[in-house]
Scaffold this motif. Structure first.
Motif, PDB file in Angstrom:
ATOM      1  N   ILE A 103      -0.662  11.076  -2.462  1.00 43.97           N
ATOM      2  CA  ILE A 103      -1.459  10.259  -3.195  1.00 43.97           C
ATOM      3  C   ILE A 103      -1.010  10.213  -4.396  1.00 43.97           C
ATOM      4  O   ILE A 103      -0.825   8.977  -5.033  1.00 43.97           O
ATOM      5  N   LYS A 104      -0.983  11.300  -5.253  1.00 42.76           N
ATOM      6  CA  LYS A 104      -0.434  11.433  -6.582  1.00 42.76           C
ATOM      7  C   LYS A 104       0.696  10.747  -6.893  1.00 42.76           C
ATOM      8  O   LYS A 104       0.956   9.724  -7.671  1.00 42.76           O
ATOM      9  N   TYR A 105       1.770  10.999  -6.039  1.00 42.47           N
ATOM     10  CA  TYR A 105       3.034  10.093  -6.304  1.00 42.47           C
ATOM     11  C   TYR A 105       2.962   8.686  -5.950  1.00 42.47           C
ATOM     12  O   TYR A 105       3.681   8.102  -6.790  1.00 42.47           O
ATOM     13  N   ILE A 106       2.100   8.231  -5.148  1.00 39.23           N
ATOM     14  CA  ILE A 106       1.832   6.684  -5.204  1.00 39.23           C
ATOM     15  C   ILE A 106       1.358   6.329  -6.024  1.00 39.23           C
ATOM     16  O   ILE A 106       1.815   5.267  -6.395  1.00 39.23           O
ATOM     17  N   GLU A 107       0.336   7.062  -6.615  1.00 41.15           N
ATOM     18  CA  GLU A 107      -0.509   6.374  -7.941  1.00 41.15           C
ATOM     19  C   GLU A 107       0.597   6.499  -9.176  1.00 41.15           C
ATOM     20  O   GLU A 107       0.563   5.435  -9.641  1.00 41.15           O
ATOM     21  N   GLU A 108       1.420   7.422  -8.963  1.00 43.94           N
ATOM     22  CA  GLU A 108       2.110   7.333 -10.357  1.00 43.94           C
ATOM     23  C   GLU A 108       3.122   6.230 -10.302  1.00 43.94           C
ATOM     24  O   GLU A 108       3.681   5.918 -11.378  1.00 43.94           O
ATOM     25  N   ALA A 109       3.651   5.833  -9.108  1.00 40.98           N
ATOM     26  CA  ALA A 109       4.500   4.618  -8.824  1.00 40.98           C
ATOM     27  C   ALA A 109       3.736   3.344  -9.353  1.00 40.98           C
ATOM     28  O   ALA A 109       4.347   2.432  -9.156  1.00 40.98           O
ATOM     29  N   GLY A 110       2.331   3.487  -9.502  1.00 43.91           N
ATOM     30  CA  GLY A 110       1.891   2.258  -9.738  1.00 43.91           C
ATOM     31  C   GLY A 110       1.153   1.362  -8.729  1.00 43.91           C
ATOM     32  O   GLY A 110       0.741   0.374  -8.707  1.00 43.91           O
ATOM     33  N   ARG A 111       1.072   2.147  -7.541  1.00 40.78           N
ATOM     34  CA  ARG A 111       0.618   1.317  -6.330  1.00 40.78           C
ATOM     35  C   ARG A 111      -0.739   1.991  -5.915  1.00 40.78           C
ATOM     36  O   ARG A 111      -1.084   3.004  -6.300  1.00 40.78           O
ATOM     37  N   LYS A 112      -1.267   1.178  -5.059  1.00 40.94           N
ATOM     38  CA  LYS A 112      -2.712   1.726  -4.683  1.00 40.94           C
ATOM     39  C   LYS A 112      -2.426   2.862  -3.371  1.00 40.94           C
ATOM     40  O   LYS A 112      -1.529   2.442  -2.389  1.00 40.94           O
ATOM     41  N   ALA A 113      -3.029   3.879  -3.327  1.00 44.26           N
ATOM     42  CA  ALA A 113      -2.869   4.828  -2.250  1.00 44.26           C
ATOM     43  C   ALA A 113      -4.203   5.033  -1.648  1.00 44.26           C
ATOM     44  O   ALA A 113      -5.510   5.261  -2.256  1.00 44.26           O
ATOM     45  N   VAL A 114      -4.280   5.086  -0.349  1.00 49.20           N
ATOM     46  CA  VAL A 114      -5.661   5.337   0.420  1.00 49.20           C
ATOM     47  C   VAL A 114      -5.096   6.501   1.354  1.00 49.20           C
ATOM     48  O   VAL A 114      -4.205   6.505   1.905  1.00 49.20           O
ATOM     49  N   GLN A 115      -6.040   7.368   1.620  1.00 46.70           N
ATOM     50  CA  GLN A 115      -5.989   8.368   2.701  1.00 46.70           C
ATOM     51  C   GLN A 115      -6.822   8.390   3.736  1.00 46.70           C
ATOM     52  O   GLN A 115      -8.241   8.127   3.486  1.00 46.70           O
ATOM     53  N   VAL A 116      -6.624   8.626   5.166  1.00 43.10           N
ATOM     54  CA  VAL A 116      -7.499   8.603   6.148  1.00 43.10           C
ATOM     55  C   VAL A 116      -7.309   9.963   7.061  1.00 43.10           C
ATOM     56  O   VAL A 116      -6.113   9.841   7.536  1.00 43.10           O
ATOM     57  N   LYS A 117      -8.231  10.852   7.084  1.00 44.36           N
ATOM     58  CA  LYS A 117      -8.021  11.986   7.947  1.00 44.36           C
ATOM     59  C   LYS A 117      -8.660  11.727   9.155  1.00 44.36           C
ATOM     60  O   LYS A 117      -9.684  11.303   9.220  1.00 44.36           O
ATOM     61  N   GLY A 118      -7.901  12.277  10.489  1.00 43.30           N
ATOM     62  CA  GLY A 118      -8.507  12.279  11.536  1.00 43.30           C
ATOM     63  C   GLY A 118      -7.545  12.331  12.726  1.00 43.30           C
ATOM     64  O   GLY A 118      -6.218  12.050  12.412  1.00 43.30           O
ATOM     65  N   ASP A 119      -8.029  12.438  14.034  1.00 41.49           N
ATOM     66  CA  ASP A 119      -7.236  12.512  15.153  1.00 41.49           C
ATOM     67  C   ASP A 119      -6.600  11.073  15.632  1.00 41.49           C
ATOM     68  O   ASP A 119      -7.504  10.341  16.176  1.00 41.49           O
ATOM     69  N   ILE A 120      -5.635  10.671  15.724  1.00 41.82           N
ATOM     70  CA  ILE A 120      -4.871   9.359  16.075  1.00 41.82           C
ATOM     71  C   ILE A 120      -4.803   9.286  17.733  1.00 41.82           C
ATOM     72  O   ILE A 120      -4.525   8.199  18.101  1.00 41.82           O
ATOM     73  N   SER A 121      -5.058  10.452  18.321  1.00 42.91           N
ATOM     74  CA  SER A 121      -5.129  10.394  19.564  1.00 42.91           C
ATOM     75  C   SER A 121      -6.375   9.596  20.245  1.00 42.91           C
ATOM     76  O   SER A 121      -6.406   9.192  21.523  1.00 42.91           O
ATOM     77  N   ALA A 122      -7.358   9.578  19.340  1.00 40.96           N
ATOM     78  CA  ALA A 122      -8.685   8.598  19.641  1.00 40.96           C
ATOM     79  C   ALA A 122      -8.263   7.247  19.295  1.00 40.96           C
ATOM     80  O   ALA A 122      -8.237   6.834  18.108  1.00 40.96           O
ATOM     81  N   GLU A 123      -8.716   6.302  20.140  1.00 44.53           N
ATOM     82  CA  GLU A 123      -8.300   4.712  19.712  1.00 44.53           C
ATOM     83  C   GLU A 123      -9.354   4.436  18.683  1.00 44.53           C
ATOM     84  O   GLU A 123      -9.020   3.663  17.846  1.00 44.53           O
ATOM     85  N   GLN A 124     -10.369   4.770  18.734  1.00 50.01           N
ATOM     86  CA  GLN A 124     -11.373   4.596  17.728  1.00 50.01           C
ATOM     87  C   GLN A 124     -10.948   5.018  16.418  1.00 50.01           C
ATOM     88  O   GLN A 124     -11.197   4.113  15.264  1.00 50.01           O
ATOM     89  N   HIS A 125     -10.151   6.131  16.342  1.00 50.58           N
ATOM     90  CA  HIS A 125      -9.724   6.589  14.859  1.00 50.58           C
ATOM     91  C   HIS A 125      -8.494   5.680  14.478  1.00 50.58           C
ATOM     92  O   HIS A 125      -8.691   5.286  13.218  1.00 50.58           O
ATOM     93  N   CYS A 126      -7.892   5.237  15.312  1.00 53.06           N
ATOM     94  CA  CYS A 126      -6.797   4.239  15.145  1.00 53.06           C
ATOM     95  C   CYS A 126      -7.151   2.818  14.603  1.00 53.06           C
ATOM     96  O   CYS A 126      -6.709   2.228  13.443  1.00 53.06           O
ATOM     97  N   TRP A 127      -8.574   2.492  15.084  1.00 58.97           N
ATOM     98  CA  TRP A 127      -9.331   1.226  14.585  1.00 58.97           C
ATOM     99  C   TRP A 127      -9.650   1.345  13.166  1.00 58.97           C
ATOM    100  O   TRP A 127      -9.488   0.508  12.198  1.00 58.97           O
ATOM    101  N   LYS A 128     -10.213   2.384  12.893  1.00 63.91           N
ATOM    102  CA  LYS A 128     -10.526   2.936  11.526  1.00 63.91           C
ATOM    103  C   LYS A 128      -9.331   2.888  10.712  1.00 63.91           C
ATOM    104  O   LYS A 128      -9.701   2.412   9.460  1.00 63.91           O
ATOM    105  N   ILE A 129      -8.467   3.570  11.156  1.00 63.97           N
ATOM    106  CA  ILE A 129      -7.116   3.320   9.955  1.00 63.97           C
ATOM    107  C   ILE A 129      -6.734   1.840   9.624  1.00 63.97           C
ATOM    108  O   ILE A 129      -6.638   1.605   8.485  1.00 63.97           O
ATOM    109  N   VAL A 130      -6.924   1.052  10.879  1.00 67.11           N
ATOM    110  CA  VAL A 130      -6.396  -0.393  10.429  1.00 67.11           C
ATOM    111  C   VAL A 130      -7.475  -1.001   9.577  1.00 67.11           C
ATOM    112  O   VAL A 130      -7.323  -1.618   8.941  1.00 67.11           O
TER     113      VAL A 130
END
Ligand code: NAD
Ligand code: MG
Length: 304
Positions: A103-130
């Motif tokens: 995240i630090k490196y993305i922000e240092e490049a002047g871009r927006k950075a977002v992080q989402v933690k969780g298990d992508i084997s669950a479809e609902q978590h994939c919806w949350k990411i999107v």
């Protein structure tokens, strides 16, 4: 101060790529899954000091699963320096430090950075990411399906059924969930990039479930490319097939990692920074006519 001209000349050095990064043997330093960057010896190179953007992805918004560490981290740094906003997803609390660093490196490049933690084997978590990407960026131009699970097992009997199922759930089911959830939000000119492996061509006998998922990813990539282009969506779908790359996946899942990467013509593993440019290229408008393809980044291991 280093001039731009000087740096450009430097990057065109005549160094033998085989000798550019550490060669095995490495110290034996096993980790628990999913592994972290800080416990790696030697440390991996994600382009922190070396990757220079050339404006290839200006104004684009990207999702990268497994963007905390390894290949995904190098892709996140490169995308941000090419001008893209980046959402990274990752699995575990122990990866928090790796994620914060990306995240630090993305922000240092002047871009927006977002992080989402969780298990992508669950479809609902994939919806949350999107949904999070849409809330933060308003669109998705690039989806990089990169997170994966593997475990080394010596015999067929050593592979528990739950591990077979988990490997497919993390590596290929999630790809279906994320592509399906993201597609309605991807404008023409967008790009999906899936991470397969040299194991799709040359399956390692100690990685049966993993290699099978990587072969499935190749087929999925070729097929989804046809579906989206025939429907006139203007979304290209490609894959990158890395060879052995020095990431936390390796000391956390491969017992004899001291010799990892020796089985390439370069006699060393690749570094994440050496894989990232393939993703940048496939995501960029330079790859406008490329879809349904797999780009090998294998240190010379052959995939034909
Ligand atoms: P890595 O450990 O740095 O990255 C994998 C990431 O996947 C982890 O950071 C973790 O957060 C994420 N992840 C794992 N399970 C997850 C789950 N259930 N839900 C959400 N996220 C999860 O390792 P890497 O080597 O950079 O792996 C990236 C990709 O490269 C994978 O698809 C891997 O199969 C592929 N690959 C790696 C190599 C190699 O030698 N390292 C070779 C060929 C292909
Ligand atoms: Mg990680």
């Amino acid at each position: 101060m280093t001039s731009r001209k000087h740096v450009d000349q430097e990057s065109q050095s005549h160094e033998d790529p085989a000798n550019k990064y550490p060669k095995p043997p490495f110290p034996k330093k096993p980790q628990e899954v999913p592994g972290t960057e800080s416990a790696m010896d030697p440390q991996a190179d994600h382009g922190e000091q070396s990757y220079r953007g050339k404006g290839r992805l200006v104004g684009k918004a990207a999702i990268i699963t497994g963007g905390d560490s390894g290949i995904g981290k190098a892709v996140a740094i490169a995308f941000a320096r090419e001008g893209a906003d980046v959402l990274i997803s990752y699995l575990d609390d122990v990866e928090e430090r790796d994620a914060e660093d990306t995240i630090k490196y993305i922000e240092e490049a002047g871009r927006k950075a977002v992080q989402v933690k969780g298990d992508i084997s669950a479809e609902q978590h994939c919806w949350k990411i999107v949904e999070t990407a849409i809330k933060e960026f308003g669109k998705i131009d690039i989806l990089v399906n990169n997170a994966a699970y593997q475990m080394s097992r010596e015999t067929l009997q050593d592979i528990p059924a739950w591990e077979w199922e988990k490997t497919f759930a993390v590596n290929i089911h999630s790809m279906f969930y994320l592509c399906k959830a993201a597609e309605p939000h991807m404008p023409p000119g967008s790009s999906i990039i899936n991470t397969t492996s040299v194991n799709a061509y040359e399956p390692n006998p100690t990685l049966l479930p993993y290699a099978a998922t990587k072969a499935a990813i190749q087929n999925f990539t070729a097929n989804l490319s046809q579906i989206l282009l025939e429907q006139g969506k203007g979304i290209r779908v490609n894959a990158v097939a890395p060879g052995p790359i020095w990431t936390p996946l390796i000391p956390s899942t491969i017992p004899d990692h001291e010799h990892f990467g020796e089985n390439t013509p370069f006699e060393r593993p690749g570094q994440p920074v050496e894989v990232a440019p393939a993703y940048v290229f496939l995501a960029s408008d330079e790859a406008n006519y490329i879809s349904g393809a797999t780009l090998p980044v294998t240190g010379g291991r052959i995939t034909i």
